[in-house]
Design a protein around this motif. Structure first.
Motif, PDB file in Angstrom:
ATOM      1  N   GLU A  42       0.846  -1.184   0.000  1.00 38.80           N
ATOM      2  CA  GLU A  42       0.000   0.000   0.000  1.00 38.80           C
ATOM      3  C   GLU A  42       0.890   1.244   0.000  1.00 38.80           C
ATOM      4  OE1 GLU A  42      -2.391  -0.450   3.478  1.00 38.80           O
ATOM      5  OE2 GLU A  42      -3.290  -2.322   2.797  1.00 38.80           O
ATOM      6  N   LEU A  43       0.400   2.320  -0.596  1.00 37.43           N
ATOM      7  CA  LEU A  43       1.183   3.550  -0.688  1.00 37.43           C
ATOM      8  C   LEU A  43       0.350   4.709  -0.170  1.00 37.43           C
ATOM      9  CD1 LEU A  43       3.699   5.112  -1.565  1.00 37.43           C
ATOM     10  CD2 LEU A  43       2.740   5.223  -3.886  1.00 37.43           C
ATOM     11  N   TYR A  44       0.887   5.407   0.836  1.00 34.26           N
ATOM     12  CA  TYR A  44       0.241   6.592   1.394  1.00 34.26           C
ATOM     13  C   TYR A  44       0.924   7.844   0.859  1.00 34.26           C
ATOM     14  CZ  TYR A  44      -2.276   3.836   4.920  1.00 34.26           C
ATOM     15  OH  TYR A  44      -3.118   2.952   5.561  1.00 34.26           O
ATOM     16  N   TYR A  45       0.102   8.837   0.526  1.00 27.22           N
ATOM     17  CA  TYR A  45       0.645  10.149   0.189  1.00 27.22           C
ATOM     18  C   TYR A  45       0.636  11.016   1.435  1.00 27.22           C
ATOM     19  CZ  TYR A  45       1.106  14.893  -1.600  1.00 27.22           C
ATOM     20  OH  TYR A  45       1.526  16.187  -1.791  1.00 27.22           O
ATOM     21  N   SER A  46       1.796  11.556   1.806  1.00 26.56           N
ATOM     22  CA  SER A  46       1.916  12.412   2.982  1.00 26.56           C
ATOM     23  C   SER A  46       1.574  13.840   2.589  1.00 26.56           C
ATOM     24  CB  SER A  46       3.340  12.345   3.549  1.00 26.56           C
ATOM     25  OG  SER A  46       3.642  11.024   3.965  1.00 26.56           O
ATOM     26  N   LEU A  47       0.430  14.313   3.054  1.00 30.54           N
ATOM     27  CA  LEU A  47      -0.047  15.625   2.639  1.00 30.54           C
ATOM     28  C   LEU A  47       0.845  16.759   3.104  1.00 30.54           C
ATOM     29  CD1 LEU A  47      -2.731  13.981   2.038  1.00 30.54           C
ATOM     30  CD2 LEU A  47      -3.911  16.119   2.540  1.00 30.54           C
ATOM     31  N   LYS A  48       1.712  16.525   4.091  1.00 38.94           N
ATOM     32  CA  LYS A  48       2.590  17.592   4.551  1.00 38.94           C
ATOM     33  C   LYS A  48       3.443  18.132   3.408  1.00 38.94           C
ATOM     34  CE  LYS A  48       4.650  14.929   7.562  1.00 38.94           C
ATOM     35  NZ  LYS A  48       4.183  13.571   7.164  1.00 38.94           N
ATOM     36  N   ALA A  49       3.711  17.318   2.394  1.00 36.31           N
ATOM     37  CA  ALA A  49       4.550  17.752   1.281  1.00 36.31           C
ATOM     38  C   ALA A  49       3.855  18.819   0.451  1.00 36.31           C
ATOM     39  CB  ALA A  49       4.920  16.567   0.401  1.00 36.31           C
ATOM     40  N   PRO A  51      -0.477  19.933   0.244  1.00 38.46           N
ATOM     41  CA  PRO A  51      -1.888  19.593   0.398  1.00 38.46           C
ATOM     42  C   PRO A  51      -2.805  20.234  -0.639  1.00 38.46           C
ATOM     43  CG  PRO A  51      -1.344  21.351   1.918  1.00 38.46           C
ATOM     44  CD  PRO A  51      -0.073  21.024   1.160  1.00 38.46           C
ATOM     45  N   HIS A  52      -2.253  20.745  -1.736  1.00 43.62           N
ATOM     46  CA  HIS A  52      -3.118  21.359  -2.743  1.00 43.62           C
ATOM     47  C   HIS A  52      -4.144  20.329  -3.215  1.00 43.62           C
ATOM     48  CE1 HIS A  52      -4.569  23.110  -6.487  1.00 43.62           C
ATOM     49  NE2 HIS A  52      -4.114  24.268  -6.056  1.00 43.62           N
ATOM     50  N   PRO A  53      -5.430  20.703  -3.284  1.00 40.16           N
ATOM     51  CA  PRO A  53      -6.467  19.703  -3.576  1.00 40.16           C
ATOM     52  C   PRO A  53      -6.295  18.993  -4.908  1.00 40.16           C
ATOM     53  CG  PRO A  53      -7.350  21.959  -3.616  1.00 40.16           C
ATOM     54  CD  PRO A  53      -5.999  22.038  -2.996  1.00 40.16           C
ATOM     55  N   ALA A  54      -5.774  19.681  -5.918  1.00 37.98           N
ATOM     56  CA  ALA A  54      -5.606  19.029  -7.217  1.00 37.98           C
ATOM     57  C   ALA A  54      -4.491  17.991  -7.169  1.00 37.98           C
ATOM     58  CB  ALA A  54      -5.315  20.065  -8.300  1.00 37.98           C
ATOM     59  N   VAL A  55      -3.408  18.308  -6.452  1.00 42.36           N
ATOM     60  CA  VAL A  55      -2.316  17.343  -6.294  1.00 42.36           C
ATOM     61  C   VAL A  55      -2.797  16.133  -5.507  1.00 42.36           C
ATOM     62  CG1 VAL A  55      -0.022  16.980  -5.289  1.00 42.36           C
ATOM     63  CG2 VAL A  55      -0.546  19.124  -6.477  1.00 42.36           C
ATOM     64  N   VAL A  68      -2.282  11.876   7.002  1.00 45.53           N
ATOM     65  CA  VAL A  68      -2.507  13.246   7.463  1.00 45.53           C
ATOM     66  C   VAL A  68      -2.053  13.370   8.907  1.00 45.53           C
ATOM     67  CG1 VAL A  68      -4.464  13.514   5.890  1.00 45.53           C
ATOM     68  CG2 VAL A  68      -4.875  12.792   8.253  1.00 45.53           C
ATOM     69  N   CYS A  69      -1.752  14.589   9.320  1.00 39.23           N
ATOM     70  CA  CYS A  69      -1.301  14.783  10.700  1.00 39.23           C
ATOM     71  C   CYS A  69      -1.822  16.086  11.295  1.00 39.23           C
ATOM     72  CB  CYS A  69       0.222  14.703  10.801  1.00 39.23           C
ATOM     73  SG  CYS A  69       1.114  15.860   9.761  1.00 39.23           S
ATOM     74  N   SER A  70      -2.946  16.581  10.771  1.00 34.44           N
ATOM     75  CA  SER A  70      -3.545  17.786  11.333  1.00 34.44           C
ATOM     76  C   SER A  70      -4.981  17.883  10.854  1.00 34.44           C
ATOM     77  CB  SER A  70      -2.775  19.035  10.883  1.00 34.44           C
ATOM     78  OG  SER A  70      -3.017  19.294   9.507  1.00 34.44           O
ATOM     79  N   ARG A  75      -9.039  17.782   6.392  1.00 36.15           N
ATOM     80  CA  ARG A  75     -10.050  18.442   5.565  1.00 36.15           C
ATOM     81  C   ARG A  75      -9.633  18.439   4.097  1.00 36.15           C
ATOM     82  NH1 ARG A  75     -10.170  21.985   9.986  1.00 36.15           N
ATOM     83  NH2 ARG A  75      -8.793  23.465   8.916  1.00 36.15           N
ATOM     84  N   ALA A  76      -8.367  18.717   3.845  1.00 40.94           N
ATOM     85  CA  ALA A  76      -7.888  18.742   2.462  1.00 40.94           C
ATOM     86  C   ALA A  76      -8.042  17.375   1.811  1.00 40.94           C
ATOM     87  CB  ALA A  76      -6.430  19.190   2.417  1.00 40.94           C
ATOM     88  N   ALA A  77      -7.728  16.310   2.548  1.00 47.04           N
ATOM     89  CA  ALA A  77      -7.835  14.962   1.993  1.00 47.04           C
ATOM     90  C   ALA A  77      -9.288  14.599   1.705  1.00 47.04           C
ATOM     91  CB  ALA A  77      -7.216  13.952   2.951  1.00 47.04           C
ATOM     92  N   VAL A  78     -10.183  14.961   2.613  1.00 46.41           N
ATOM     93  CA  VAL A  78     -11.606  14.677   2.406  1.00 46.41           C
ATOM     94  C   VAL A  78     -12.142  15.467   1.219  1.00 46.41           C
ATOM     95  CG1 VAL A  78     -13.905  14.901   3.419  1.00 46.41           C
ATOM     96  CG2 VAL A  78     -12.022  14.006   4.802  1.00 46.41           C
ATOM     97  N   GLN A  79     -11.789  16.751   1.144  1.00 42.97           N
ATOM     98  CA  GLN A  79     -12.264  17.586   0.047  1.00 42.97           C
ATOM     99  C   GLN A  79     -11.740  17.110  -1.303  1.00 42.97           C
ATOM    100  OE1 GLN A  79     -11.064  21.508   1.291  1.00 42.97           O
ATOM    101  NE2 GLN A  79     -12.622  21.628   2.898  1.00 42.97           N
ATOM    102  N   ALA A  80     -10.578  16.434  -1.286  1.00 44.49           N
ATOM    103  CA  ALA A  80     -10.016  15.902  -2.524  1.00 44.49           C
ATOM    104  C   ALA A  80     -10.607  14.544  -2.887  1.00 44.49           C
ATOM    105  CB  ALA A  80      -8.492  15.787  -2.400  1.00 44.49           C
ATOM    106  N   GLY A  81     -11.542  14.059  -2.073  1.00 49.21           N
ATOM    107  CA  GLY A  81     -12.213  12.806  -2.388  1.00 49.21           C
ATOM    108  C   GLY A  81     -11.707  11.603  -1.636  1.00 49.21           C
TER     109      GLY A  81
END
Length: 414
Positions: A42-49, A51-55, A68-70, A75-81
């Motif tokens: 499995e591969l996780y994307y670390s949003l700290k790098a 968090p732009h919603p399109a990325v 995620v860690c905040s 919110r950014a991850a949820v809004q991105a789907g």
């Protein structure tokens, strides 16, 4: 630079400074890393790098899960789907309110760094009538070699020391509402060689087996972290790992032979490798002059837009490459500064650049990770850069972060 310049010149030009994110490059980076890992991993994307919603949406659509860690990253991850049930919520310290928010959103997997962290998660989950899973983050005995930033084997806020877990395994066991399901070992970051990556993952697997034998816990999930390197603010391409998948498949097969089923699920994390090469900061020259015989170039962007705490000499300084369409014989020893009212706002003191004039464009490559979102954007309150998303060779969207959102608490009195 010529491909970028067409969007920033002419009557309908986009404003500068701007971070440009190429989603096609995000896809290529994901494909490159996915092919370098075992097929079942499995591969996780670390949003700290970034968090732009399109990325984030591009990587989630490609098959990544969100780490995620905040509350903001959640919110950014949820809004991105993103599906909260597939997310990992990590971080060395969490407020009760943040845990409650994550649980209400649907997160059920947390990385926990101490017995108190397990107790806290159990208490908050119990208050909400939730049952959750946890991976215990472990601080290994010794650092792994070849890291850009060491995150284990040293005194650290991250994880519980191996000797602590081995000495008091009961303190890291199940709670009424928390079931530990494995271990989280993140050894370091910005590693660009297969040998060093294989060595750190081998060490992590060996540590997990030691912990399993001592505690009697056979992990369901083993998060081996990441550390996959990529160029930052310098010209270059992401490294390739042509033999890493084969080496890791052999490592994991040998390590977990004889375990029930096929052994634990294996997860990796990445932020820098997945997003780093997609981003370019485009900015303009505001002033150009000589000072004490030294050429000085002042840009729209400085440590407020790139470099973060390194600009204040709290971390190793960032000395970005500057790409420019300007022609002519290069000048040497150029001082490159930003617009902030402090002498610390410098990117370089001995740059080699062509002669630049006010209004000229310059660009900094490979800043899709730890660029705008890791910078001192609040310092001196200059306008934030535009964020521009491109795909298929055209601009598909522009956004801007909101910097100052003041909330009035209470009422003014006459």
């Amino acid at each position: 630079m010529s491909d970028l310049a067409r969007w920033f010149e002419g009557p309908e030009a986009l404003e500068t400074p701007a971070y440009v994110y190429d989603l096609d490059e995000v896809g290529r980076s994901h494909e490159a890393l996915r092919s370098a890992l075992p097929e079942a991993a499995e591969l996780y994307y670390s949003l700290k790098a970034n968090p732009h919603p399109a990325v984030v949406a591009t990587l989630l659509d490609a098959g990544c899960r969100a780490e995620v860690c905040s509350p903001g990253e959640l919110r950014a991850a949820v809004q991105a789907g993103g599906d909260p049930a597939e997310m990992l919520y990590s971080g060395p310290g969490k407020r009760d309110a943040d845990l409650a928010d994550a649980l209400k959103t649907g997160v059920r997997l947390f990385s926990v760094d101490s017995p108190y962290g397990l107790d806290q998660l159990d208490r908050v989950a119990g208050d909400l009538g939730a049952d959750v899973r946890a991976v215990v983050r472990v601080n290994d005995d010794t650092p792994a070699p070849g890291q850009g930033l060491t995150m284990t084997g040293v005194t650290s806020q991250f994880g519980a020391d191996v000797r602590w877990v081995l000495a008091e395994p009961g303190r890291f066991g199940a709670r009424p509402h928390v079931r530990p399901v494995g271990f989280h070992l993140y050894m370091g970051s910005n590693v660009d060689g297969e040998d060093a990556l294989t060595a750190q993952f081998t060490q992590a697997v060996d540590t997990a087996r030691r912990l399993s034998a001592a505690t009697g816990v056979e992990p369901e999930l083993l998060d081996l972290g990441g550390g996959f390197g990529a160029p930052f603010a310098r010209s270059g391409v992401r490294p390739g790992f042509p033999h890493l998948a084969e080496r890791l498949t052999t490592l994991l097969s040998d390590a977990f032979a004889g375990w029930p089923g096929r052994g634990p699920r294996i997860a990796f994390e990445s932020g820098r490798y997945l997003a780093g090469t997609c981003g370019t900061l485009v900015t303009r020259v505001l002033d150009a002059k000589l000072s004490q015989g030294t050429p000085v170039v002042v840009l729209e962007s400085g440590i407020n837009h790139l470099g973060g705490m390194s600009g204040l000499r709290r971390l190793p300084p960032v000395v970005p490459d500057l790409i420019t369409p300007a022609a002519g014989e290069p000048l040497t020893g150029v001082l490159v500064a930003g617009p902030l009212c402090t002498p610390l706002d410098t990117w370089a003191r001995t740059a080699r650049l062509p002669e630049l004039r006010p209004g000229d464009l310059v660009a900094v490559p490979n800043v899709g990770a730890y660029g705008l979102h890791a910078s001192l954007v609040g310092f001196l309150a200059h306008p934030l850069p535009l964020e521009v998303v491109v795909a298929g060779g055209r601009v598909t969207g522009t956004t801007r972060l909101a910097l100052h959102r003041h909330t009035l608490l209470g009422k003014d009195k006459d």
